[in-house]
Enzyme design. Structure first.
Site, short mmCIF file in Angstrom:
data_model
loop_
_atom_site.label_atom_id
_atom_site.label_comp_id
_atom_site.label_asym_id
_atom_site.label_seq_id
_atom_site.Cartn_x
_atom_site.Cartn_y
_atom_site.Cartn_z
N SER A 145 24.19 12.67 11.17
CA SER A 145 25.16 13.69 11.57
C SER A 145 26.25 13.01 12.37
CB SER A 145 24.47 14.75 12.45
OG SER A 145 25.41 15.55 13.13
N TYR A 158 18.75 16.97 19.20
CA TYR A 158 19.21 16.78 17.82
C TYR A 158 20.08 15.54 17.72
CZ TYR A 158 21.96 17.76 13.57
OH TYR A 158 22.59 17.67 12.36
#
Length: 255
Positions: A145, A158
């Site tokens: 990401s 995350y």
């Protein structure tokens, strides 16, 4: 001679988190490119829906309905399902996010995110590599990401796991390159998925996103899937250890 193939004809690709969003888009793009598929996800009905869509595109498809936290079970089921067939492509796509502020993160949240995003990705990549070493090579694609590269507003755990995926990708590429196993990652920005659905309903939040995105729009899933096809195909045969950010230019700025 100078036009590398982006086709995946009759190559076998294993994709986790394949029942929706990015995983579904990658699966259908691979099917359009000629690949056969093993699709892995927790939820049976949407998984079977993607299976049907891929089969209509000409792909031979099998499914494994399992949570990636149970990676040992996935590996056993895969061995039983495809036996000695080569695994040409492995996509570690399954992941979750809990958007807690750092001051509010609990041990349980951290364990859950790490188990799914990081631990399962490592051990499934390891299982893929064991097969690929025997067969003479293969390609592993890990889903990272932009949050693994720049700071975001929330979701620190995350972001930690996605940063770890980038570093894991580099290390595995180095360790396994001599076995012709190419390991790369993709770093998405915002795309319409279940993880982003509520956020993308917030006009101010979207405005903030676009202010940091040179292309001034949210990405389309087929644009992300195209990057996966490139990394899975012969067109990327001299690319390893890299993270390809599919972000409309966002990582130029940060957010």
């Amino acid at each position: 001679m100078y036009l590398p193939s982006f086709r995946l004809d009759r190559k076998l690709a294993v994709i986790t988190g394949a029942s929706k969003g990015i995983g579904r888009a990658v699966a259908l793009s691979f099917a359009e490119s000629g690949a056969d598929l093993v699709l892995i996800a927790r939820n049976k009905d949407p998984l079977q829906g993607v299976q049907k869509e891929a089969e209509e595109l000409g792909s031979n498809v099998v499914t494994i309905c399992e949570d990636v936290k149970n990676y040992s079970s996935i590996i056993r089921q895969l061995d039983d399902t495809i036996e000695d067939r080569d695994v040409d492509i492995w996509v570690n796509n399954a992941g979750i996010n809990i958007r807690s502020q750092a001051i509010e993160v609990t041990s349980e949240e951290m364990d859950q995110i790490i188990d799914i995003n990081m631990k399962s990705s490592f051990f499934l990549a390891q299982a893929a590599a064991k097969r690929m070493k025997k067969q003479g090579g293969g390609k592993i694609i890990n889903m990272s990401s932009v949050g693994g590269h720049v700071a975001l507003r929330t979701g620190v755990v995350y972001a930690m796991t996605k940063s770890a995926i980038i570093q894991m990708t580099k290390n595995l590429a180095m360790e396994w390159g001599g076995d012709n196993i190419l390991v790369n990652a993709i770093g998405p920005w915002y795309f319409p998925t279940a993880l982003t659905e509520e956020l993308l309903k917030d006009e101010q939040y979207v405005s903030d996103i676009l202010a940091r995105t040179p292309l001034k729009r949210i990405g389309k899933l087929e644009e992300l899937a195209g990057a996966a096809v490139f990394l899975a195909s012969d067109a990327s045969n001299y690319v390893t250890g890299q993270t390809l950010f599919v972000d409309g230019g966002m990582t130029i700025y940060g957010f």
